[in-house]
Design a protein around this motif. Structure first.
Motif, PDB file in Angstrom:
ATOM      1  N   ASP A  94       0.822  -1.214   0.000  1.00 42.98           N
ATOM      2  CA  ASP A  94       0.000   0.000   0.000  1.00 42.98           C
ATOM      3  C   ASP A  94       0.854   1.261   0.000  1.00 42.98           C
ATOM      4  OD1 ASP A  94       1.038   0.038   2.526  1.00 42.98           O
ATOM      5  OD2 ASP A  94      -0.879  -0.090   3.571  1.00 42.98           O
ATOM      6  N   GLY A  95       2.173   1.082  -0.211  1.00 46.70           N
ATOM      7  CA  GLY A  95       3.059   2.236  -0.293  1.00 46.70           C
ATOM      8  C   GLY A  95       3.523   2.767   1.043  1.00 46.70           C
ATOM      9  N   ILE A  96       3.274   2.051   2.133  1.00 48.58           N
ATOM     10  CA  ILE A  96       3.672   2.524   3.461  1.00 48.58           C
ATOM     11  C   ILE A  96       4.719   1.574   4.050  1.00 48.58           C
ATOM     12  CG2 ILE A  96       2.891   3.128   5.778  1.00 48.58           C
ATOM     13  CD1 ILE A  96       0.139   3.650   4.635  1.00 48.58           C
ATOM     14  N   PRO A  97       6.001   1.939   4.016  1.00 52.22           N
ATOM     15  CA  PRO A  97       7.038   1.118   4.646  1.00 52.22           C
ATOM     16  C   PRO A  97       6.882   1.100   6.163  1.00 52.22           C
ATOM     17  CG  PRO A  97       7.961   2.692   3.080  1.00 52.22           C
ATOM     18  CD  PRO A  97       6.544   3.110   3.334  1.00 52.22           C
ATOM     19  N   ASP A  98       7.699   0.271   6.839  1.00 50.94           N
ATOM     20  CA  ASP A  98       7.589   0.203   8.297  1.00 50.94           C
ATOM     21  C   ASP A  98       8.020   1.512   8.957  1.00 50.94           C
ATOM     22  OD1 ASP A  98      10.256  -0.138   7.676  1.00 50.94           O
ATOM     23  OD2 ASP A  98      10.478  -2.053   8.714  1.00 50.94           O
ATOM     24  N   ILE A  99       8.917   2.270   8.297  1.00 50.29           N
ATOM     25  CA  ILE A  99       9.248   3.606   8.778  1.00 50.29           C
ATOM     26  C   ILE A  99       9.507   4.505   7.578  1.00 50.29           C
ATOM     27  CG2 ILE A  99      11.737   3.161   9.055  1.00 50.29           C
ATOM     28  CD1 ILE A  99      11.581   4.980  11.595  1.00 50.29           C
ATOM     29  N   THR A 100       9.032   5.727   7.651  1.00 46.12           N
ATOM     30  CA  THR A 100       9.302   6.725   6.614  1.00 46.12           C
ATOM     31  C   THR A 100       9.810   7.989   7.287  1.00 46.12           C
ATOM     32  OG1 THR A 100       6.966   7.371   6.692  1.00 46.12           O
ATOM     33  CG2 THR A 100       7.637   5.880   4.918  1.00 46.12           C
ATOM     34  N   TRP A 101      10.752   8.657   6.636  1.00 45.36           N
ATOM     35  CA  TRP A 101      11.374   9.862   7.186  1.00 45.36           C
ATOM     36  C   TRP A 101      10.884  11.077   6.416  1.00 45.36           C
ATOM     37  CZ3 TRP A 101      13.776   9.073  11.652  1.00 45.36           C
ATOM     38  CH2 TRP A 101      14.251   7.776  11.930  1.00 45.36           C
ATOM     39  N   HIS A 102      10.627  12.146   7.136  1.00 45.29           N
ATOM     40  CA  HIS A 102      10.060  13.355   6.542  1.00 45.29           C
ATOM     41  C   HIS A 102      10.753  14.585   7.093  1.00 45.29           C
ATOM     42  CE1 HIS A 102       6.783  10.728   5.229  1.00 45.29           C
ATOM     43  NE2 HIS A 102       6.693  10.307   6.483  1.00 45.29           N
ATOM     44  N   ASN A 125       8.199  13.092   2.922  1.00 47.53           N
ATOM     45  CA  ASN A 125       9.236  12.309   2.240  1.00 47.53           C
ATOM     46  C   ASN A 125      10.435  13.145   1.825  1.00 47.53           C
ATOM     47  OD1 ASN A 125       7.692   9.769   2.199  1.00 47.53           O
ATOM     48  ND2 ASN A 125       6.352  10.895   0.774  1.00 47.53           N
ATOM     49  N   GLN A 126      10.627  14.282   2.482  1.00 46.87           N
ATOM     50  CA  GLN A 126      11.778  15.136   2.187  1.00 46.87           C
ATOM     51  C   GLN A 126      12.527  15.474   3.478  1.00 46.87           C
ATOM     52  OE1 GLN A 126      10.957  18.529  -0.389  1.00 46.87           O
ATOM     53  NE2 GLN A 126       9.202  17.447  -1.301  1.00 46.87           N
ATOM     54  N   PRO A 127      13.094  14.475   4.146  1.00 45.04           N
ATOM     55  CA  PRO A 127      13.863  14.777   5.354  1.00 45.04           C
ATOM     56  C   PRO A 127      15.086  15.608   5.006  1.00 45.04           C
ATOM     57  CG  PRO A 127      14.260  12.520   4.657  1.00 45.04           C
ATOM     58  CD  PRO A 127      13.156  13.040   3.786  1.00 45.04           C
ATOM     59  N   ASP A 128      15.402  16.553   5.864  1.00 45.94           N
ATOM     60  CA  ASP A 128      16.570  17.411   5.657  1.00 45.94           C
ATOM     61  C   ASP A 128      17.705  16.916   6.550  1.00 45.94           C
ATOM     62  OD1 ASP A 128      18.447  19.346   5.291  1.00 45.94           O
ATOM     63  OD2 ASP A 128      17.191  21.028   5.956  1.00 45.94           O
ATOM     64  N   PHE A 129      18.626  16.173   5.936  1.00 49.33           N
ATOM     65  CA  PHE A 129      19.764  15.649   6.688  1.00 49.33           C
ATOM     66  C   PHE A 129      21.019  16.509   6.482  1.00 49.33           C
ATOM     67  CE2 PHE A 129      17.350  11.528   6.156  1.00 49.33           C
ATOM     68  CZ  PHE A 129      16.972  11.446   7.490  1.00 49.33           C
ATOM     69  N   LYS A 144      17.849  21.257  11.819  1.00 53.13           N
ATOM     70  CA  LYS A 144      17.571  21.052  13.238  1.00 53.13           C
ATOM     71  C   LYS A 144      16.173  20.466  13.447  1.00 53.13           C
ATOM     72  CE  LYS A 144      20.462  24.925  14.849  1.00 53.13           C
ATOM     73  NZ  LYS A 144      20.481  26.142  15.699  1.00 53.13           N
ATOM     74  N   SER A 145      15.637  19.856  12.407  1.00 50.34           N
ATOM     75  CA  SER A 145      14.301  19.285  12.530  1.00 50.34           C
ATOM     76  C   SER A 145      14.247  17.936  11.831  1.00 50.34           C
ATOM     77  CB  SER A 145      13.245  20.217  11.936  1.00 50.34           C
ATOM     78  OG  SER A 145      13.390  20.305  10.530  1.00 50.34           O
ATOM     79  N   LEU A 146      13.277  17.143  12.238  1.00 46.81           N
ATOM     80  CA  LEU A 146      13.121  15.806  11.671  1.00 46.81           C
ATOM     81  C   LEU A 146      11.715  15.315  11.984  1.00 46.81           C
ATOM     82  CD1 LEU A 146      14.550  13.316  10.329  1.00 46.81           C
ATOM     83  CD2 LEU A 146      15.045  12.528  12.653  1.00 46.81           C
ATOM     84  N   ALA A 147      11.154  14.538  11.065  1.00 50.89           N
ATOM     85  CA  ALA A 147       9.870  13.888  11.324  1.00 50.89           C
ATOM     86  C   ALA A 147       9.925  12.468  10.788  1.00 50.89           C
ATOM     87  CB  ALA A 147       8.727  14.668  10.663  1.00 50.89           C
TER      88      ALA A 147
END
Length: 718
Positions: free
Chosen positions: A613-621, A626-630, A635-638
């Motif tokens: 269904d397009g939902i992995p066990d964990i997704t980073w934002h 779907n655009q985590p800033d590493f 200074k933020s993460l979801a």
């Protein structure tokens, strides 16, 4: 009066005791006919066993000189004494060459504790010159030789018959690591404050009186700072500010690895402390708690070459300790004056026998090993990991099933996090440091914080997330409140010119150093405390909290309070009322972890979509889906955790959980993941004051959520 190898020295006690050869078993072993005594010593020339009628006597009632032919098997000297029993006081004298330059420190004038003694009587007194193997007044220091008899010390070994204790139906709770919530405490400091409002302050019984509190908090395992016999009066310095004598209140200088200290029990300390501790264990097990002991096998309280001769040093110094090339001196990987020779066969057996005793006879459930990397070093200091005592402990058939938790570093620069053998969990120092820095607002940490929250796969990928014991604070360093109240350590009262304790605290005071009534500063400090506890409880791994952090305990900036047995260091229970909002938040976030098994997975996330269904066990934002800033400046993460565990399909579906962390200096609006036929409901927002910071009845939120600066939100799907 002389009879074979028996000497009778006390005419006031006219009992003639019969002795026989005995058998090569270490310690004092009781049976129906008497007691078998055994001691290892390889390099000595003469061994004498002395019995004492009272622990305070300085003249023995009976003296037995062991025959090197009849009473010796290999390097174990042994003798059986008929018609003595539980409660008998005794000590050893071991004679041989006194040659410190070559590592030999035998001194027949020193009455030595049995390394296998299950109880030690009385209290150690290091102000007495008698306990030192050398003449303290000599300019030659430890190269001199003392002829003062140390039997005047009340510290005698005590024969203990464990078989007389009724454990009733006590069993180990065997709580899985994934369900464990560890509460680290010092037995004395936890309840010593008069405002603890209990009867037996500073004792094991005092903890029993506080069990209802611990159950309400939600923890299910107590990790006790050292309870092996130690000398609280071993520190010779005074507090430079108050003038009071400093005390070793932490107990990280053990003197007997089988003997529970009498310092934490009510009584005369003549053996009853063993059974009082068993009562304590039995009481905690009945309430569903596990007991983990913080054990110190890396060094002993005998210290460096100028320390007292109490046991190991006088029994066989060059066997029990790692000596420098100049054998007069000790290698000091522990930072405490000496290093136990943990991978010598005799010493390895001693440590394993000690652990077995605590598991089988004392019913403890696990161990946290202080400076455990020392146990993985060879006699030259090299790390040998899977070839070391660490492997033997993990694979021991009796110790197996107990929790084994390592402190993966030592005072000689060894840092072996993630390198311990299978079967070991580890205090995750990298989790501690990265969370502290990220919450403070440091840059360049977003990628690492994601790794730590997900269980530190970089360290424990060949094990399980549960091998990571996650913590923000422990006895070492600042309390959590001090972490947000002080920029610098304040250890002046320790009498070491504020040179002790780490300088790398990753703390921040938010405008004023120390305690304050400024409401704006108090708000941000409380907010950060809630942020710490939220990260700790939503991270994969095994969480540990330090006593009193749940209601903002302070040590007033002292980050190394090992020698402070004062009301300033005793847990201040008034703060539970003063910070009742923080206590309630911590209690609720612990319970949140308990009811959501998706936060307690025994395997690492895969990032794969198993359901299609397009939902992995964990997704980073990031603020965008779907655009985590590493990047370095982030200074933020979801992230979102799926409530369905496709790897372990034995667990029922859970709520999906979404977490957003914002440690920028400004508020951020986060897009929330789309859910089929479900909505997001807010449980936690650390920006709000109590009770709105944790909602007992979660509130539905829209497709975007504004996360305030220095705050975290936790949402669940319904």
């Amino acid at each position: 009066m002389k009879n074979s190898n028996f000497y009778y020295n006390n005419p006031d006690n006219s009992v003639l005791l019969k002795s026989s050869r005995g058998y090569p078993k270490l310690g004092a072993i009781v049976d129906s006919g008497g007691v078998n005594f055994g001691i290892f010593t390889k390099n000595s020339t003469k061994v004498i066993l002395e019995l004492y009628q009272n622990f305070y006597d300085d003249i023995p009632s009976h003296v037995f000189e062991l025959d090197p032919i009849k009473n010796k098997t290999g390097d174990i000297w042994h003798i059986y004494i008929h018609n003595i029993k539980h409660g008998q006081f005794y000590g050893w004298r071991v004679d041989g060459v006194y040659d410190p330059i070559n590592g030999l420190r035998f001194n027949k004038y020193k009455l030595l504790s049995d390394p296998y003694a299950k109880a030690i009587s009385g209290s150690y007194n290091w102000d007495e010159d008698s306990v030192y193997g050398y003449d303290k007044k000599s300019s030659l220091l430890d190269l001199s030789f003392s002829t003062i008899d140390s039997a005047k010390s009340p510290t005698k070994s005590v024969v203990i018959d464990d078989s007389v204790y009724d454990w009733e139906d006590d069993v180990h709770p065997r709580i899985p690591l994934k369900d464990l919530i560890i509460y680290e405490m010092n037995v004395r400091l936890f309840t010593m404050n008069p405002n603890s409002n209990i009867k037996n302050r500073g004792t094991f019984d005092g903890i029993i009186e506080k069990l209802s509190y611990l159950k309400d908090l939600g923890v299910n395992a107590v990790e006790l700072m050292p309870i092996f016999e130690f000398n609280p009066n071993s520190i010779i310095r005074n507090n430079p500010i108050t003038g009071e004598k400093l005390k070793d209140v932490w107990g990280y200088n053990p003197l007997a690895f089988f003997a529970v200290t009498g310092n934490y029990s009510n009584g005369l300390k003549i053996g009853e402390q063993v059974f009082l501790f068993k009562d304590f264990v039995k009481a905690l097990h009945k309430e569903g708690f596990e007991i983990i002991l913080d054990v110190v096998y890396n060094h002993t309280g005998e210290g460096n070459e100028l320390g007292p001769t109490l046991s190991f040093r006088g029994i066989d110094n060059s066997v029990y300790y790692i000596l420098s090339k100049n054998k007069r001196y000790y290698e000091n990987y522990s930072g405490c004056g000496n290093t136990f020779n943990c991978n010598n066969t005799v010493v390895k057996n001693l440590i394993i026998d000690s652990l077995r005793y605590w598991v089988t006879e004392m019913h403890v459930d696990g161990f946290r090993f202080d400076l455990a990397s020392i146990l993985g070093r060879d006699s030259n200091g090299n790390w040998i990991g899977d070839l070391s005592l660490l492997k033997d402990i993990a694979e021991d058939p009796i110790i197996s099933g107990s929790k084994l938790i390592a402190e993966g570093w030592d005072a000689a620069g060894g840092y072996f996090l993630g390198a311990f053998p299978e079967g070991w969990a580890e205090w995750n120092g990298k989790f501690r440091d990265s969370v502290r820095k990220f919450v403070r607002g440091d840059m360049g940490l977003t990628g690492e914080i994601a790794c730590r929250i997900a269980g530190s796969e970089d360290l424990y990928g060949n094990k399980s997330p549960m091998a990571s014991v996650n913590f923000i604070t422990s006895h070492d360093g600042f309390t959590m409140w001090d972490l947000v109240s002080y920029n610098n350590k304040h250890n002046e009262e320790n009498g070491e010119n504020n040179q002790d304790g780490t300088n790398d605290n990753y703390s921040f005071n938010y405008g004023i150093e120390g305690e304050t009534n400024n409401l704006d500063i108090l708000k941000v400090r409380k907010q950060q405390i809630k942020n710490f506890f939220t990260i700790l409880m939503i991270s994969q791994g095994t969480p540990m909290i330090y006593m009193g952090d749940e209601f903002c305990r302070t040590q007033y900036g002292n980050n190394n309070a090992y020698c402070q047995d004062t009301i300033k260091n005793w847990v201040d229970w008034k703060r539970k009322d003063d910070f009742s909002d923080i206590f309630q938040f911590v209690r609720k976030v612990i319970n949140f972890r308990k009811i959501h098994h998706t936060l307690r997975r025994e395997h690492f996330f895969t990032g794969k979509d198993y359901s299609g269904d397009g939902i992995p066990d964990i997704t980073w934002h990031g603020i965008k889906l779907n655009q985590p800033d590493f990047s370095y400046y982030s200074k933020s993460l979801a992230f979102m955790i799926s409530g369905i565990d496709f790897v372990n399909q034995n667990v029922p579906p859970d709520n999906d959980i979404y977490v957003a962390l914002n440690f920028y200096e400004k508020d951020l609006s986060f897009e929330l993941p789309f859910l089929n036929n479900k909505s997001w409901f807010r449980v936690i927002d650390t920006y709000f004051d109590s009770p709105d910071d944790f909602l007992d009845f979660p509130q539905k939120v829209s497709n975007n959520y504004i996360v305030k600066t220095k705050s975290i939100i936790v949402l669940i799907s319904k």
